[in-house]
Motif scaffolding. Structure first.
Motif, PDB file in Angstrom:
ATOM      1  N   ALA A   1       9.717  12.858  -0.193  1.00  0.00           N
ATOM      2  CA  ALA A   1      10.363  11.881   0.691  1.00  0.00           C
ATOM      3  C   ALA A   1       9.503  10.629   0.774  1.00  0.00           C
ATOM      4  O   ALA A   1       8.283  10.687   0.578  1.00  0.00           O
ATOM      5  N   ARG A   2      10.148   9.505   1.067  1.00  0.00           N
ATOM      6  CA  ARG A   2       9.459   8.219   1.172  1.00  0.00           C
ATOM      7  C   ARG A   2       9.805   7.569   2.506  1.00  0.00           C
ATOM      8  O   ARG A   2      10.974   7.564   2.910  1.00  0.00           O
ATOM      9  N   PHE A   3       8.792   6.991   3.141  1.00  0.00           N
ATOM     10  CA  PHE A   3       8.996   6.332   4.422  1.00  0.00           C
ATOM     11  C   PHE A   3       8.246   4.993   4.417  1.00  0.00           C
ATOM     12  O   PHE A   3       7.156   4.893   3.852  1.00  0.00           O
ATOM     13  N   PHE A   4       8.836   3.984   5.070  1.00  0.00           N
ATOM     14  CA  PHE A   4       8.233   2.649   5.131  1.00  0.00           C
ATOM     15  C   PHE A   4       8.095   2.222   6.588  1.00  0.00           C
ATOM     16  O   PHE A   4       8.900   2.616   7.449  1.00  0.00           O
ATOM     17  N   SER A   5       7.075   1.416   6.851  1.00  0.00           N
ATOM     18  CA  SER A   5       6.980   0.813   8.185  1.00  0.00           C
ATOM     19  C   SER A   5       8.197  -0.092   8.382  1.00  0.00           C
ATOM     20  O   SER A   5       8.649  -0.758   7.452  1.00  0.00           O
ATOM     21  N   ASP A   6       8.723  -0.070   9.601  1.00  0.00           N
ATOM     22  CA  ASP A   6       9.957  -0.839   9.857  1.00  0.00           C
ATOM     23  C   ASP A   6       9.718  -2.073  10.703  1.00  0.00           C
ATOM     24  O   ASP A   6      10.659  -2.699  11.184  1.00  0.00           O
TER      25      ASP A   6
ATOM     26  N   TYR B   1       0.844  -1.183   0.000  1.00  0.00           N
ATOM     27  CA  TYR B   1       0.000   0.000   0.000  1.00  0.00           C
ATOM     28  C   TYR B   1       0.891   1.250   0.000  1.00  0.00           C
ATOM     29  O   TYR B   1       1.873   1.325   0.737  1.00  0.00           O
ATOM     30  N   VAL B   2       0.488   2.229  -0.808  1.00  0.00           N
ATOM     31  CA  VAL B   2       1.195   3.514  -0.865  1.00  0.00           C
ATOM     32  C   VAL B   2       0.215   4.630  -0.521  1.00  0.00           C
ATOM     33  O   VAL B   2      -0.870   4.713  -1.109  1.00  0.00           O
ATOM     34  N   PHE B   3       0.592   5.485   0.412  1.00  0.00           N
ATOM     35  CA  PHE B   3      -0.195   6.661   0.780  1.00  0.00           C
ATOM     36  C   PHE B   3       0.576   7.912   0.370  1.00  0.00           C
ATOM     37  O   PHE B   3       1.750   8.059   0.711  1.00  0.00           O
ATOM     38  N   TYR B   4      -0.085   8.787  -0.381  1.00  0.00           N
ATOM     39  CA  TYR B   4       0.483  10.099  -0.683  1.00  0.00           C
ATOM     40  C   TYR B   4      -0.058  11.088   0.349  1.00  0.00           C
ATOM     41  O   TYR B   4      -1.276  11.224   0.516  1.00  0.00           O
TER      42      TYR B   4
ATOM     43  N   ALA C   1       5.839  -3.822   3.089  1.00  0.00           N
ATOM     44  CA  ALA C   1       5.739  -2.758   4.087  1.00  0.00           C
ATOM     45  C   ALA C   1       4.992  -1.555   3.522  1.00  0.00           C
ATOM     46  O   ALA C   1       5.244  -1.112   2.400  1.00  0.00           O
ATOM     47  N   LEU C   2       4.080  -1.005   4.320  1.00  0.00           N
ATOM     48  CA  LEU C   2       3.305   0.161   3.900  1.00  0.00           C
ATOM     49  C   LEU C   2       4.233   1.372   3.732  1.00  0.00           C
ATOM     50  O   LEU C   2       5.173   1.574   4.504  1.00  0.00           O
TER      51      LEU C   2
END
Length: 568
Positions: free
Chosen positions: A558-563, A460-463, A509-510
């Motif tokens: 910027a891009r961030f992922f659940s860790d 899943y990708v959230f903008y 990962a989201l």
């Protein structure tokens, strides 16, 4: 109709809901039973039993060929016995594609009735509603025509250009009709704000069709307040306002130089924080009237921040297909809003949302408390047992008329495997993530999402478009906070998502992609070029349009992922 007369009529309608519904269906079948569409199923009959036995449940694709034939010039009796005078254009941003619906003045008459009823209900709960003025962000767009020459426009434009709006006995808006009917969105919005600021002491409420547009108006004020103050100080409107109706009518409202008011507004708007700015600029405002249910609920925290938590009133539930009902408890919390269906609007049936028994159809008065339904609409203008695609839950009854909570749009889901993540799931998860954002003084101003299956596994990708709570503050992204937001969203999803994500590793990962400020304005402008209405526009919760995705992707900062994997 007076306040007491409207409330008395409401009692009659809701007490006799079954009889009103039966009478309305009888009228619809009498007028429309001989149409080409209904003859296929009724073969000359026009009774309720034949209707329920023989007329099928349909979607837009089933009736679109008949609507298109009338739009191209064939007689109205292809689909309705009514004389069609207008076509309403849906926004296309919540359901995926634009649709057109035939109507005539009966629709606008019902809209006028609903508007009056909403005003009476508000007067019952809030003192002084009818004594002040409303700063309302109404606008129109240029009319188009069908091949047969009939006007086609969004509901808001069609109503504002109808005689029912033009001939209202009293108008309580700060803006003159010339501003409301201006088709240039920027000039329209600027003039609304200018009129509202000049008459700030008289404003008792602030209104827009949807919360998203009200937020847009506040952002416009943030970028134009200095110029607005200049106009107020000089008593002259900016040269770029070229619409003659706007210039002439707003110049009268300006009435000449007012340096004291300009100084006061400058003093407020130049403060570091805009928290409570609505009540600071409009000190006598008692409530905000705008739709904050469904996907509009994402804007509740933003409006509460700017308004010092004024009551947010969702007055009615309406669409291009029909008007459904009104909120009889306008001061309730946004998450508790329910709409009482009015039996004189359309003939309503309900399809039970239950996978074990999804063929059960019940009448308006026979729905059961707590159950989930999809409404079916039969209206005067050719829609028969039409599936709306909205999922509603019965929360109670007012007399014999049921009350419904809007849950979500049907089919608006994310899915990588067999998990189903609905609009309701997404909004709930974002509310949880919003609590994490609080720690960094950031506000979520806009979002959409999609499933990226170009990766293995898909994810899943959230903008997200973010903004500092302090005015003109620079957005500083804290990686720890953003990663935590990703994790909180995942933890909020149902057990099936978490199982595929954690146990089987078949969902990745989201990801949150933060976009530049103004990105969602660009997305809105793109959809408007495709025919969406500015005031009716709703950012799609799940975006599938390739060009829309390209607009978002071009602005990613910027891009961030659940860790970590969410707990089961």
């Amino acid at each position: 109709m007076s306040l007491s007369s409207q409330l008395k009529y409401l009692e009659e309608l809701t007490t006799n809901a079954k009889q009103v519904q039966d009478n309305l269906l009888e009228e619809i079948l009498r007028v429309n039973g001989n149409t080409e569409y209904l003859r296929h199923f009724l073969h000359g009959s026009s009774d309720k039993e034949s209707f329920k036995k023989n007329v099928p449940v349909v979607s837009y694709d089933d009736v679109n060929p008949y609507i298109e034939r009338v739009a191209k010039g064939e007689p109205s009796n292809v689909i309705t016995g009514e004389t069609i005078t207008n076509f309403l254009l849906s926004s296309g941003t919540s359901g995926g594609k634009q649709k057109i619906f035939p109507v005539n003045n009966k629709y606008f008459e019902k809209m006028s009735f609903i508007n009056g009823l909403c005003s009476s209900i508000l007067s019952k709960y809030i003192d002084g509603v009818r004594e002040g003025k409303v700063m309302t962000f109404l606008n129109t767009r240029p009319l188009a025509t069908t091949p047969s020459g009939l006007p086609i426009a969004p509901l808001s434009t069609s109503f504002l250009m109808s005689d029912y709006f033009k001939n209202l006995p009293s108008k309580c808006y700060v803006s003159p009709d010339e501003v409301i009917l201006c088709v240039d969105n920027k000039q329209n919005l600027y003039c609304h704000l200018l009129c509202g600021l000049v008459q700030r002491e008289e404003v008792v409420s602030i209104s827009a069709a949807f919360a998203s547009y009200l937020v847009q108006a506040i952002q416009f004020l943030e970028t134009h307040w200095n110029e607005l103050c200049g106009n107020i100080r000089s008593g002259c409107i900016s040269e770029w306002i070229t619409d003659r109706g706007c210039r002439d009518s707003v110049s009268v409202i300006l009435g000449g130089p007012n340096p004291e008011l300009a100084y006061m507004i400058e003093h407020e708007c130049s403060q570091k924080s805009w928290e409570g700015m609505i009540t600071r600029l409009w000190p006598n405002s008692k409530f905000i009237q705008t739709i904050v249910t469904g996907q509009m609920s994402q804007y509740i925290p933003i409006l509460e921040f700017y308004s010092n938590k004024l009551p947010l009133v969702s007055p009615r539930y309406a669409s291009s297909e029909t008007i459904f009902g009104v909120n009889l408890n306008p001061l309730c919390k946004p998450q508790d809003v329910s709409y009482t269906f009015l039996p004189n609007m359309s003939y309503f049936e309900f399809l039970l949302v239950d996978e074990a028994n999804n063929d059960e159809i019940v009448e308006l008065v026979n729905v059961k408390l707590g159950c989930f339904y999809e409404p079916l609409v039969t209206n005067n203008f050719g829609l028969c047992r039409y599936r709306m695609g909205d999922i509603l839950q019965v929360t109670g009854f007012y007399n014999s008329a049921p009350q419904f909570r809007f849950v979500r749009r049907k089919g608006m889901v994310l899915s990588v495997n067999v998990e189903v993540t609905t609009e309701q799931d997404i909004l709930k998860a974002l509310n949880h993530a919003g609590l994490v954002l609080e720690s960094s003084a950031l506000m979520l101003m806009g979002f959409t999402c999609y499933v990226d299956i170009s990766t293995i596994p898909g994810h899943y990708v959230f903008y997200w478009e973010l903004k500092e709570k302090s005015f003109n503050g620079i957005v500083k992204l804290d990686k720890k906070v953003m990663v935590e937001c990703c994790c909180v969203i995942e933890e909020s999803f149902d057990v099936l998502y978490r199982k595929f994500r954690t146990k089987y590793g078949s969902i990745g990962a989201l990801e949150i992609r933060v976009v530049a400020q103004g990105t969602f304005d660009s997305l809105m402008k793109y959809f408007i070029t495709k025919g969406a209405s500015t005031s009716q526009y709703k950012t799609p919760i799940c975006i599938k349009d390739p060009q829309g995705l390209a607009i978002l992707e071009d602005k990613v900062l910027a891009r961030f992922f659940s860790d970590k994997s969410p707990p089961l």
